[in-house]
Write an enzyme that holds these catalytic residues in place. Structure first.
Site, PDB file in Angstrom:
ATOM      1  N   ARG A 128       3.232  -2.937   2.714  1.00 26.62           N
ATOM      2  CA  ARG A 128       3.552  -1.502   2.729  1.00 26.62           C
ATOM      3  C   ARG A 128       5.038  -1.342   2.484  1.00 26.62           C
ATOM      4  NH1 ARG A 128       0.786   2.943   6.527  1.00 26.62           N
ATOM      5  NH2 ARG A 128      -0.939   1.832   5.569  1.00 26.62           N
ATOM      6  N   LYS A 131       0.216  -8.176   8.294  1.00 29.44           N
ATOM      7  CA  LYS A 131       0.678  -7.067   7.448  1.00 29.44           C
ATOM      8  C   LYS A 131       2.157  -7.222   7.202  1.00 29.44           C
ATOM      9  CE  LYS A 131      -0.995  -3.070   5.799  1.00 29.44           C
ATOM     10  NZ  LYS A 131      -2.394  -2.685   5.530  1.00 29.44           N
TER      11      LYS A 131
HETATM   12  N1  PHE Z   1      -4.283  -2.391   1.810  1.00 33.25           N
HETATM   13  C1  PHE Z   1      -5.377  -3.215   2.195  1.00 33.25           C
HETATM   14  C2  PHE Z   1      -5.878  -2.791   3.578  1.00 33.25           C
HETATM   15  O1  PHE Z   1      -5.203  -2.102   4.328  1.00 33.25           O
HETATM   16  C3  PHE Z   1      -4.931  -4.619   2.248  1.00 33.25           C
HETATM   17  C4  PHE Z   1      -5.380  -5.561   1.180  1.00 33.25           C
HETATM   18  C5  PHE Z   1      -5.654  -5.190  -0.099  1.00 33.25           C
HETATM   19  C6  PHE Z   1      -5.494  -6.887   1.516  1.00 33.25           C
HETATM   20  C7  PHE Z   1      -6.087  -6.107  -1.027  1.00 33.25           C
HETATM   21  C8  PHE Z   1      -5.906  -7.821   0.600  1.00 33.25           C
HETATM   22  C9  PHE Z   1      -6.197  -7.444  -0.678  1.00 33.25           C
HETATM   23  O2  PHE Z   1      -6.963  -3.141   3.951  1.00 33.25           O
END
Ligand code: PHE
Length: 349
Positions: A41, A77
């Site tokens: 993010r 994350k």
């Molecule tokens: N943005 C996704 C989520 O919050 C995270 C993600 C996307 C992880 C693609 C791995 C591959 O779930």
């Protein structure tokens, strides 16, 4: 560092990027089921503490999400907190330095797109962060943006919620208010239109407003009217924390099914929704599509069609079970979903 005391995650890697003034925070919540996976993010935060808190909460949500999908990934994350005066020309260099850090972690953390990053950014991160980057552009060998397949899961969740509320998953004529017509919400609006539902939307981005209101003729709801607008389903697809004491009191919907992570401002908000008789589909159950689909295609060799089918099947199966447990045990749907995730986490011990 107060937030860390209550977090119960594994560890956090924090680096200050001197060249730009950005903070890079990688939160590893759990590697019990496998390496920690989670998006990157990238945005501005009012303070470092809020950025850290967001990374911690989002990493925990990823642990729950992967537990529900039954993939061999744990939860993590990354947050790149940009300074107010961020020079956009520095973006690629910042992402490369971030990629080098991901690489250094040696497979403890895998990443993908999230709010503020796209597949094109994953290509840049992968220059230094390979092989730990999901969701690169198809041209670079990746499975592309995670938004559309996430939207498919959310759409399935809306069908399951309607089945629960009205005895039919048919969405014809159902009013669905989509908060945020970005990568997930925008695709969701298209699915809703195809199913003959009545889509409404809210957004603050001029381009999104132009596209969905002016070009497609979809009703735009002003930001101050979002929560009180009458609808069957409210679908938060923007940022988290929007379901709180103040907004829940104003809601005029039958159910909440959306793609945003961490929609509840605090756990107790699940009780508030239950007390108001609003059916809440836990976010980490209905928004698994991106994480499950993209890792499925890239790490497990699924075709796109297979990934879509598996995402739909999983959302349907798990959400039905969540609703059944919540009804049988007279608990919130959030607690029912946590039980399901906990079962999986315990099984793996
Ligand atoms: N943005 C996704 C989520 O919050 C995270 C993600 C996307 C992880 C693609 C791995 C591959 O779930």
């Amino acid at each position: 560092m107060e937030p860390l005391k209550h977090w119960q995650g594994e560890h956090v890697v924090i680096r200050f990027d001197e060249a730009t003034g950005a903070w890079i925070i990688i939160a590893i919540h759990s590697t019990r089921l496998g390496p920690a996976g989670g998006g990157t993010r990238m945005k501005m935060y009012p303070s470092f503490d809020l950025a850290l808190q967001d990374a911690l909460n989002l990493a925990r949500a990823m642990t729950l999400k992967f537990a529900v999908t039954e993939h061999a990934f744990g939860g993590g994350k990354a947050v790149i907190a940009l300074p107010q005066n961020f020079d956009a020309r520095e973006r690629a260099n910042l992402l490369r330095r971030y990629g080098a850090l991901v690489h250094q972690l040696g497979g403890t953390f895998y990443t993908g797109p999230d709010v503020g990053t796209a597949s094109s950014d994953m290509d840049v991160i992968a220059e230094t962060g390979a092989p730990y980057v999901f969701g690169r552009t198809p041209g670079a060998g990746g499975a592309g943006d995670s938004g559309p397949i996430t939207a498919l899961g959310v759409f399935t969740g809306i069908q399951v919620a309607c089945e629960q509320l009205y005895g039919s998953s048919d969405l014809r004529g159902r009013r669905v208010l989509v908060q945020g017509a970005g990568s997930v919400g925008g695709t969701l609006i298209h699915h809703l239109r195809e199913a003959d539902a009545v889509a409404l939307f809210s957004d603050v981005d001029a381009r999104a407003i132009q596209h969905f209101r002016a070009e497609l003729g979809i009703e735009l709801i002003a930001p101050e009217k979002i929560y009180a607008t009458a609808c069957d389903i409210f679908s938060p697809c923007a940022l988290g924390g929007i379901l709180n004491r103040e907004t829940i009191a104003r809601l005029n919907c039958r159910a909440i099914v959306g793609g945003a992570n961490n929609q509840l401002a605090e756990m107790h908000d699940a009780e508030r929704l239950r007390a108001r008789g609003i059916l809440y589909a836990p976010d980490y159950v209905v928004n698994i599509g991106g994480a499950m689909g993209i890792t499925g295609i890239e790490a497990l060799g699924w075709t796109r069609a297979e990934a879509e089918q598996r995402v739909r099947d999983t959302v349907q199966r798990v959400l039905r079970r969540v609703f059944a447990i919540a009804a049988a045990e007279q608990i919130t749907t959030e607690n029912a979903a946590r039980q399901i995730a906990a079962e999986r986490l315990e099984k793996s011990q």
